[in-house]
Structure formats: structure tokens, C-alpha cells
Design a protein around this motif. Structure first.
Motif, short mmCIF file in Angstrom:
data_model
loop_
_atom_site.label_atom_id
_atom_site.label_comp_id
_atom_site.label_asym_id
_atom_site.label_seq_id
_atom_site.Cartn_x
_atom_site.Cartn_y
_atom_site.Cartn_z
N UNK A 126 1.01 -1.12 -0.01
CA UNK A 126 0.21 0.13 -0.02
C UNK A 126 0.67 1.27 -0.03
N UNK A 127 2.08 1.07 0.39
CA UNK A 127 2.83 2.37 0.73
C UNK A 127 4.37 2.00 0.15
N UNK A 128 4.81 2.92 -0.70
CA UNK A 128 6.51 2.87 -1.15
C UNK A 128 7.08 3.75 -0.34
N UNK A 129 7.81 3.37 0.66
CA UNK A 129 8.47 4.20 1.67
C UNK A 129 9.42 5.29 1.02
N UNK A 163 9.75 19.86 -5.94
CA UNK A 163 10.84 19.08 -6.63
C UNK A 163 10.64 17.91 -7.05
N UNK A 164 9.62 17.50 -7.52
CA UNK A 164 9.08 16.11 -7.83
C UNK A 164 9.85 15.55 -9.22
N UNK A 165 10.26 16.54 -10.00
CA UNK A 165 10.77 16.27 -11.27
C UNK A 165 12.16 17.21 -11.40
N UNK A 166 12.52 17.81 -10.21
CA UNK A 166 13.95 18.55 -10.22
C UNK A 166 14.97 17.78 -10.91
N UNK A 167 15.76 18.28 -11.63
CA UNK A 167 16.81 17.59 -12.20
C UNK A 167 16.43 16.33 -13.22
N UNK A 168 15.31 16.31 -13.77
CA UNK A 168 15.16 15.26 -14.83
C UNK A 168 15.52 15.81 -16.13
N UNK A 169 16.71 15.59 -16.41
CA UNK A 169 17.21 16.55 -17.70
C UNK A 169 16.87 15.80 -19.28
N UNK A 170 16.13 14.63 -18.94
CA UNK A 170 15.54 14.20 -20.27
C UNK A 170 14.18 14.43 -20.34
N UNK A 172 3.03 7.17 -2.40
CA UNK A 172 4.45 7.04 -2.77
C UNK A 172 4.88 8.23 -1.98
N UNK A 173 5.89 7.61 -0.98
CA UNK A 173 6.51 8.92 -0.19
C UNK A 173 7.78 9.65 -0.71
N UNK A 174 8.01 10.58 -0.08
CA UNK A 174 8.94 11.59 -0.56
C UNK A 174 10.35 10.77 -0.90
N UNK A 175 10.84 11.19 -2.05
CA UNK A 175 12.31 10.74 -2.43
C UNK A 175 12.28 9.19 -2.72
N UNK A 206 9.87 12.94 -5.31
CA UNK A 206 9.94 11.54 -5.79
C UNK A 206 10.95 11.11 -6.79
N UNK A 207 10.93 11.87 -7.87
CA UNK A 207 11.59 11.44 -9.19
C UNK A 207 12.80 12.39 -9.28
N UNK A 208 13.13 13.17 -8.34
CA UNK A 208 14.26 14.13 -8.46
C UNK A 208 15.76 13.32 -8.77
#
Length: 199
Positions: free
Chosen positions: A31-34, A104-111, A55-58, A82-84
Motif C-alpha cells: 500500500x505504501x512505497x516508503x 521538486x518532484x521532477x527536479x533535475x530530470x534532464x531528459x 508514494x513517499x518523498x524521494x 519523488x523522481x528528483x
């Protein structure tokens, strides 16, 4: 082959995936991704089961090989970072059930070459696309009312931005460091409003 550490609790949620790896198949009862569960792993793509509620942080931070993510409609929020740093991430499917995306969910997702579908909620949060150097042209969805601080900071290849009429708040340094930026297009009736708030 799960190849994961699962914790069974007795609170709001019963089953947590605590640590995963490149070969993890998320069990249907999770139920939870830590927080940090997959952080730094070599996972290349992930389809999250319908039973996952949080879906927990980072959770997937710095997964350098992750290219594709499918999020189920059981998820209503995506927590910060989450996807930083997922530098190869190109495809993210976010359902209409998602009402809130944190900072910051997609921070640094350069593609990433386009904004992830955000039409089900009304805010682009702080640092959401910071450092996403793959963005060259963006059109903010019509229902958006707020763009957070540093939202597009250091998107150095961003050339064109199209803003809708409904924006009510623009955070500081929103387009700071966007050195290639050539034009920001706004509705004529909102020109004076944006002139006071944009670089």
C-alpha cells in the motif's frame, strides 16, 4: 522475484515496501512505497500496482537509469522529490486522480522534453522542474492558477513559455537562470499583470 524488504504495520496502511532494487516487482498487497525505497537503484521502469495508496518523498530519487513510470489512479498525491535526479526519465503517466504534487518532484530530470500532464490539479509547485534542461518550449495548462518559486530555475535550454489567463500567483525566481529564454507569451488581457511579475 520480489527482491524487496516489506514491512507489515498495523496503522493506517498495512503493508510498506521499505527497500527495493533494480529487479523488484512490487507485490500487489503493498500500500505504501516508503521514502528512499528505490533511491539510487538501477531500476529502469516501474508500473506501480493499483493497490498502492501512497508514494513517499524521494522514493525514486537519483534512479539514474529510470526511463518510464506508470502511476495508478489509486494515488492522489505525489510527495516531494519523488523522481528528483532521474536523469533518463522521459515518460511519466499521471492519472486524473492525482490532486497534488509536492515540491521538486521532477527536479533535475534532464531528459524530460515536455511538462508532465498536470491538468487534474492547478499548481506547478516550488522547484518542480528546476534544472530540467531538456525543456525547450512549455505551455502551462489552462487550469493552472499558481506557479511556485524556482519552478523552472536553471532550465537553460528553455526558449519559449506560454502562460494561460488563470494564473493568480507566480513565485520568486520562477524563470531565473533560463539563459536561452526568448519569449513569454501571455493573453493580452493579462499583459499588465504579468509585466509586473515576470523577468
Amino acid at each position: 522475484n520480489c527482491n524487496a524488504i516489506i514491512w507489515v504495520g498495523n496503522g493506517r496502511f498495512s503493508t510498506y515496501l521499505v527497500v527495493g532494487c533494480a529487479n523488484t516487482v512490487i507485490p500487489d498487497d503493498v500500500e505504501v512505497i516508503s521514502s528512499y525505497a528505490f533511491s539510487g537503484s538501477g531500476i529502469t521502469e516501474i508500473e506501480i500496482p493499483d493497490n498502492v495508496k501512497k508514494i513517499s518523498s524521494d522514493a525514486f530519487k537519483d534512479c539514474k537509469e529510470l526511463t518510464r513510470v506508470v502511476i495508478p489512479d489509486s494515488i492522489t498525491t505525489i510527495e516531494s522529490g519523488t523522481f528528483k535526479g532521474c536523469v533518463k526519465l522521459t515518460h511519466v503517466e499521471i492519472p486524473w486522480s492525482v490532486e497534488k504534487i509536492y515540491d521538486s518532484v521532477f527536479e533535475g530530470c534532464t531528459s524530460l522534453t515536455d511538462l508532465v500532464n498536470t491538468e487534474s490539479f492547478m499548481e506547478i509547485t516550488n522547484c518542480m522542474y528546476q534544472g530540467c534542461t531538456g525543456l525547450t518550449r512549455i505551455e502551462i495548462p489552462a487550469g493552472t492558477t499558481k506557479i511556485g518559486g524556482n519552478a523552472f530555475l536553471d532550465c537553460t535550454n528553455l526558449k519559449e513559455v506560454i502562460l494561460p489567463a488563470g494564473i493568480k500567483q507566480i513565485g520568486e525566481y520562477c524563470f531565473e537562470g533560463c539563459t536561452a529564454l526568448e519569449s513569454i507569451k501571455v493573453p493580452a488581457k493579462k499583459a499588465d499583470y504579468y509585466k509586473k511579475r515576470l523577468p
